[in-house]
Every structure is written in C-alpha cells, then in structure tokens.
Design a protein around this motif. Sequence first.
Motif, PDB file in Angstrom:
ATOM      1  N   ASP A   8      16.284  -1.476  -5.316  1.00 59.92           N
ATOM      2  CA  ASP A   8      15.256  -1.756  -4.119  1.00 59.92           C
ATOM      3  C   ASP A   8      14.986  -3.148  -4.417  1.00 59.92           C
ATOM      4  OD1 ASP A   8      13.501  -1.697  -2.341  1.00 59.92           O
ATOM      5  OD2 ASP A   8      12.010  -0.393  -3.345  1.00 59.92           O
ATOM      6  N   GLU A 154      15.360   2.236   3.700  1.00 61.87           N
ATOM      7  CA  GLU A 154      14.451   2.281   2.561  1.00 61.87           C
ATOM      8  C   GLU A 154      13.731   3.815   2.727  1.00 61.87           C
ATOM      9  OE1 GLU A 154      11.976  -1.193   2.716  1.00 61.87           O
ATOM     10  OE2 GLU A 154      13.394  -2.293   1.795  1.00 61.87           O
ATOM     11  N   ASP A 185       6.514   4.547   4.555  1.00 60.14           N
ATOM     12  CA  ASP A 185       6.498   3.830   3.423  1.00 60.14           C
ATOM     13  C   ASP A 185       6.041   2.322   3.840  1.00 60.14           C
ATOM     14  OD1 ASP A 185       7.547   2.351   1.358  1.00 60.14           O
ATOM     15  OD2 ASP A 185       9.403   1.736   2.276  1.00 60.14           O
ATOM     16  N   ILE A 362      12.306   4.631  -3.879  1.00 62.71           N
ATOM     17  CA  ILE A 362      13.155   3.788  -3.130  1.00 62.71           C
ATOM     18  C   ILE A 362      14.519   3.677  -3.912  1.00 62.71           C
ATOM     19  CG2 ILE A 362      13.756   2.028  -1.469  1.00 62.71           C
ATOM     20  CD1 ILE A 362      10.861   2.529  -0.367  1.00 62.71           C
TER      21      ILE A 362
HETATM   22 MG    MG Z   1       9.532  -1.238  -0.495  1.00 63.69          MG
END
Ligand code: MG
Length: 496
Positions: A8, A154, A185, A362
């Motif tokens: 991520d 994501e 998110d 994530i």
């Molecule tokens: Mg993020």
Amino acid sequence: MAKTIGIDFGTTNSLITVILTEKARYFLDGSNTPYPSIITYDSGVPVVGKAAKSRLENAGVSNVGDIIRAPKRLLGKGSKYIEGKEYQPSEVVRDVIRYLKESALKSSEQDVVDHCDFEKAIVSIPVAMDGRARSELRDAFLQAGINIVQFVHEPLAALYAHFRVDGNMTNALEKYHDKLVLVYDWGGGTLDLTLCHILDNRITQIANEGDNEVGGDYVDEAIVDYVLNAELKERGLETTPPVQVGARARLLDFCEKAKIRLSTRSIEHIYVEDFFAFDDDTDPDIEIELAREDLDLISEHLINRGLSKIDELLKKLDIDQRRISLCLATGGMINMPRIKERLIEKFSIDRLNCSDRGDRIISEGCAWIAHDNARLTLAKPIEVREARNSYLKIFRAGTPLPIVGQGTPDESIILYCVDPRDGKAKIQLCRPENAQQMAAMDSRVTYDNLVVPVDPELKPFVERIELKLNIDHNLILSAKAKSGISQKITEPEFNY
Ligand SMILES: [Mg+2]
Ligand SMILES: Nc1ncnc2c1ncn2[C@@H]1O[C@H](COP(=O)(O)OP(=O)(O)OP(=O)(O)O)[C@@H](O)[C@H]1O
C-alpha cells in the motif's frame, strides 16, 4: 516458493506485507507503524520515512520547502524541482519504494524476508487515480526493481483482508450473500468509497466514488489556518508577519500530530519555536491550546463533505441506506472521534466495523490477494452503443483483468457504417452506470466517441469498420478503429 508481496503506497503512510503460514507479516518501521511516505534529498541522496519526517520537526532547518510530504500526489502532475534539480514524479516515488524495499530486506525478521519475492507485488491504488498516474506508478515500481503483478482498488483490498481474516472468506461470502457492503476508506490524501455486492461467492464492485479534497492533509491545513488566525488575534495583528523559512511546514506537522493526539485526549498543546521572523525581540514562537471541540469545529465542513459522499453515492444508485448490511471503515482518519460518531449515527454500531488495523488492512489485502492468487474481474461490461437503448457487449462483466506475465484481454469486432453521408462513422464506447442495472434501458456512462473517416459516397451498411479493444496492465482501455475503404485509423485511450 517465494511469495509475492502486497504494497500500500499511501499518501501519508506506506507498508509492505506478506502472508506466511496463513498469517500477515508486516514490514513496519522502528516504531511499529507503517513508514511515513515522506521524502527529501541531501545533495541528490534520498532521505525517506522517519528521517525525512523528523526534519520537518526540527527548528532551524532551511530546506523544509524541499521535503515532499505526499509524493503520491505528484503522480500524473509533471516534474518537480527539489534542491534546484528537476525530478519526474516516478523518480521521487521510485526512491520511496526503493527505501521501503531496502528497509524490508534489512528487517530483523530474516525468516520472513527469506520467503519473500521482492520483485513482484500486488499494489493498491485509489479509485480515482487516472491512467497517467497509474502508469507512472508502475514505472516507479519498475525502476525500484518491483514488477506490479496487478493493481487493486484500495477499498477492495481492505474488504478482501477483512473477509479473509476476520471471518474466513467462505463464511463471510455466505454471511453477506446477496447483500451490499460499503467500504469507506478515509486516508491522508483521499477519501475512497466502494460499494460492493456479494453474490455467487464473488465480491463485485458496483460503484466507486472518490474525493481528493477532504483527506487528512486538508484537515491539517485547516488547523494551520485556525492556529495562525488565533495567533494573529492574540497579538492584535491584521496581517501575518514574515515567518522563518520552512516554518509553515513545521507548523503543519505539529498540527497533524495534535489532530492525532486529540483522538485520545481532550486538549493538546501546540508549540512551534522560532516561527515568526521578526527583526526585533518580539516573541517569535507559536503557542496555543487546541481542544477536541475546537478540532471538531475546524474540521466540520470537511467531515460534512466526507460523510455526504455516502448519501451522494447511494442517491446516484437509487439505493436506500438501510440496504447496506456492513460499512467497513478504514484509513487513519476514521480514528477521529467525530467521524466515528457520525458513522455510528448513520449505520448504528451493528452495521459498522471500524477496522482496528486500519493503518495496515489495505496492504494486508494486497498480500492476501497475492497469496490466494485471486484474479480481479471487470465489474461492468464494456459496450458499443448500436442504437437508442441497444448495446453490444465487447467485454463481459466478469472478464478477468490482466496480470503481468500473461496476455491482456483483446477483442475485435466488425461494425458497418449506417450513415456515411458526412464522411464520418461515430462509435460510442460506454458502460452501465450501475453494475446491478445493466439492462438496455438502464443508464450508461460514455467513455468517448470514436470518429472514423469513411467514404461519404458509399451506401449505408457497406463501409466496414474494424474495432479493436484492449485492456492493458494499468487497466487502461485502448481502442483502435479502422474503416475498410478509407484505411484511416483512430486510436484514443480511456481509463477504465
Ligand atoms: Mg490509504
Ligand atoms: N489517531 C488518529 N486520529 C486522527 N487522525 C489520524 C489518526 N491516525 C492517523 N490519522 C490521520 O490519517 C491520515 C493517514 O491515514 P492513512 O494512513 O489511512 O492514509 P494513507 O493511506 O497514507 O493515504 P491515502 O490512502 O489517502 O493515499 C493522516 O492524515 C493522519 O494524520
């Protein structure tokens, strides 16, 4: 066999994760948190992560303006001057990724390192990241010696990890069979929403919505403005006096810290030494108390805007909020008590899950997708409009999206020009707006219209047009259209 890693690359924080013996293993930095995605250069030598972050905090540094707080935001936006030298966004991002990789390789957990293939990764991207930024990101990873096997949105990565770990994928898919799940998110750079439908043991992304102007960075900026205004008021000044070089960036950093601390405390002290550059002995420091209620007021407009994205998305799809069976909230910003409260008001505690590992879920989702060899598929078909309310499917929903090392989906069809009189054939490429409403009458989003030169003297249905479509590894849809007689080609590209 060495394991593909999950990465991520966040606006504020970044993390590499790998799955070993059915367990997520994170490559965290010294303080057991993901790495700050901050970078600066020392005579061309990259300084990344905590070392770069600590430069923001140190009074008297002169090059704060050259510290890049959110390198992800540079992607797709052209070159940037740092220390007077021009850098391409992919070079700056390359240096952050290289640092993450090298730090992981040096990790004390060599048993984990030995099982990783650091040359291959599943990488998460925001839902609103455009094709140019995606291809620059892929390029940056390649320069750092990492081949991106597959991009994943994501929020989808977060949901995958949530289902995989907190339930057991099969149980979770059964529990939510034919139900809607919203992933919310809220990170430092972007707020990403993805609405998913769980059906036939599959997670289908019905719709995505993103807002690039309410991320945590914007809250930090709002606190800076508040602090400066309060300081001026207290000093009885109308305009801001000159400030020390880099002082604003330092203040920004302190404001972010105060915001984070106010999630668990009710009051926070902000002190920035040598902020103002007075040429007499006026006190140059900033010193202010910030209460949680102040923060709630300062960030109210951003919180309202972020929360309203849920209503906007559902309204657009004509879905009642009560039909959402689960809201999975992730990202650093959901730690803010005010945001949590508002989400609870909306979904009540039984339909809301605020992930307790929001800072790593994530990256973990990417690693699970790599571990399971899960193949992402096209949520909505790609179509050509034939006539009013009539669409020809070129790529069906469920078409596997490409992974590196294997071919990319290609389709080719022949169309005939209905009306060549103006010397142009127009081909409209589109997709249904909602993955649950794909009938002929349902609304469509148009990617673009291809215009192919044709022979105007010909009769209708004589000019043959060959249309070729491809979805590449950056999930960019490209189209080539060629008319048989005029042999002209037109080649636009769209982001899928
Ligand atoms: Mg993020
Ligand atoms: N306890 C906390 N309270 C309030 N805000 C927090 C807390 N922890 C982190 N944040 C904020 O969350 C943001 C970082 O979140 P996150 O790590 O999810 O972002 P990111 O993944 O780097 O960014 P993006 O997903 O937008 O690219 C920062 O603005 C940070 O200040």
